[in-house]
Motif scaffolding. Structure first.
Motif, PDB file in Angstrom:
ATOM      1  N   PHE A 113       0.831  -1.211   0.000  1.00 20.94           N
ATOM      2  CA  PHE A 113       0.000   0.000   0.000  1.00 20.94           C
ATOM      3  C   PHE A 113       0.863   1.258   0.000  1.00 20.94           C
ATOM      4  N   LEU A 114       1.998   1.197   0.682  1.00 20.71           N
ATOM      5  CA  LEU A 114       2.892   2.352   0.776  1.00 20.71           C
ATOM      6  C   LEU A 114       3.423   2.760  -0.596  1.00 20.71           C
TER       7      LEU A 114
ATOM      8  N   LEU B 117       6.339   9.906   7.450  1.00 22.95           N
ATOM      9  CA  LEU B 117       6.048  10.256   6.065  1.00 22.95           C
ATOM     10  C   LEU B 117       6.362  11.708   5.741  1.00 22.95           C
ATOM     11  N   TYR B 118       6.146  12.601   6.710  1.00 24.12           N
ATOM     12  CA  TYR B 118       6.272  14.030   6.439  1.00 24.12           C
ATOM     13  C   TYR B 118       7.457  14.692   7.135  1.00 24.12           C
TER      14      TYR B 118
ATOM     15  N   ARG C 231      12.998   8.045   4.157  1.00 22.69           N
ATOM     16  CA  ARG C 231      11.650   8.079   4.736  1.00 22.69           C
ATOM     17  C   ARG C 231      10.972   6.718   4.639  1.00 22.69           C
ATOM     18  N   LEU C 232      11.215   6.025   3.516  1.00 26.74           N
ATOM     19  CA  LEU C 232      10.634   4.694   3.356  1.00 26.74           C
ATOM     20  C   LEU C 232      11.158   3.745   4.429  1.00 26.74           C
TER      21      LEU C 232
ATOM     22  N   ILE D  50      -0.514   9.875  -4.889  1.00 28.17           N
ATOM     23  CA  ILE D  50      -1.460  10.818  -4.279  1.00 28.17           C
ATOM     24  C   ILE D  50      -0.737  12.059  -3.748  1.00 28.17           C
ATOM     25  N   GLY D  51       0.513  12.224  -4.151  1.00 27.21           N
ATOM     26  CA  GLY D  51       1.233  13.451  -3.817  1.00 27.21           C
ATOM     27  C   GLY D  51       2.168  13.377  -2.630  1.00 27.21           C
ATOM     28  N   ILE D  52       2.387  12.195  -2.059  1.00 30.82           N
ATOM     29  CA  ILE D  52       3.311  12.053  -0.936  1.00 30.82           C
ATOM     30  C   ILE D  52       4.689  11.695  -1.488  1.00 30.82           C
ATOM     31  N   HIS D  53       5.633  12.576  -1.278  1.00 31.30           N
ATOM     32  CA  HIS D  53       6.995  12.340  -1.771  1.00 31.30           C
ATOM     33  C   HIS D  53       7.767  11.535  -0.724  1.00 31.30           C
ATOM     34  N   ILE D  54       8.234  10.368  -1.133  1.00 29.85           N
ATOM     35  CA  ILE D  54       8.938   9.486  -0.209  1.00 29.85           C
ATOM     36  C   ILE D  54      10.349   9.217  -0.718  1.00 29.85           C
TER      37      ILE D  54
END
Length: 274
Positions: A136-137, A231-232, A151-152, A143-147
């Protein structure tokens, strides 16, 4: 002078690590042979995420959200935790099935420690939850989440710790149960509300509301906060959340508490051993 003790310690070691590995492997193989559980653990949270996110999204506003996120993005960490919860539920329900089939009785009378039984179940459920959470990650960039890779890695480590606590909690619920129907009843009246009151669905900012205090005493709240922080990172939009060190610390304590409680429960109430 210390040789005898060292010898006894080395002789005991296989009775923890080898049974733990064997039972852990059984959990992994068994789960992925039952495709309906894979679908239930992964597809149900996806439907929750898409349907609820699409329905609430147009009317949802967050005052200090990271980069003015939409609701699908806000709901993303909560859905990650929901996947972990569903997988923990579906993996620990096998305890009831093992008792019914007679396998659990064989394990309980074997010369292995209660901690080994708990450890294998908890690690097995956590491994499964982590693998499905990773799937899912991988949707995050869409959806706009920069990883980044860092961060992963931090997010996966966070999910592993949260998964330990959730699977341990599932073990505590499943162990005394005699039927899967009873387990599902507890899930509906306890585990799902626990997730709903974790800040996964909506932010809670009113200190005069009972929900505010219910959320802040909920151990799962700190798991959700830790995932958002992972995540952020240092984004100003997550500054109102507990610090990452506090969130991960509470999650670790919760995981340790559930493991100890489950080990004591197995030792004192060996269900099906007679």
């Amino acid at each position: 002078m210390y040789a005898p003790n060292d010898s006894r310690s080395s002789a005991r070691a296989p009775y923890f690590f080898l049974p733990t590995f064997s039972l852990w492997k059984r959990e992994i193989v068994r789960f992925y042979r039952q495709r309906n559980r894979i679908i239930g653990a992964l597809l149900s949270p996806l439907v929750f995420w898409f349907v609820i996110g699409s329905g609430i999204g147009p009317s949802f506003r967050i005052g200090s959200a990271p980069r003015g996120m939409n609701y699908l993005e806000y709901f993303f960490p909560g859905t990650l935790i929901l996947i972990m919860l569903f997988t923990a539920i579906f993996s620990t329900i096998s305890i009831i099935e093992d008792r019914r089939e007679g396998f659990l009785q064989s394990v309980l009378v074997a010369p292995i420690s209660p901690g080994s039984i708990v450890c294998s179940k908890v690690l097995g459920g956590t491994t499964l939850a982590l693998l499905q959470g990773l799937m899912f990650l991988l949707l995050a960039p869409f959806i706009g989440i920069h990883i980044t890779l860092l961060r992963l890695a931090i997010c996966l480590g966070t999910l592993f710790i949260v998964g330990l606590g959730l699977t341990g909690l599932g073990f505590l619920v499943a162990w005394p149960m005699e039927s899967t129907q009873g387990f599902h009843a507890i899930m509906n009246v306890f585990l799902i509300p626990l997730w709903m009151l974790s800040g996964a669905l909506f932010p809670v900012t009113n200190p005069h509301s009972w929900i505010y205090w219910a959320v802040h005493v909920n151990p799962l709240t700190y798991g959700v906060a830790a995932v958002r922080r992972a995540l952020y990172a240092s984004d100003p939009g997550v500054s109102h959340l507990p610090a990452y060190s506090i969130s991960i610390g509470f999650s670790l304590l919760f995981a340790l508490a559930t493991y100890i409680a489950a080990s004591v429960l197995v030792q004192r109430q060996p269900k099906g051993a007679t």
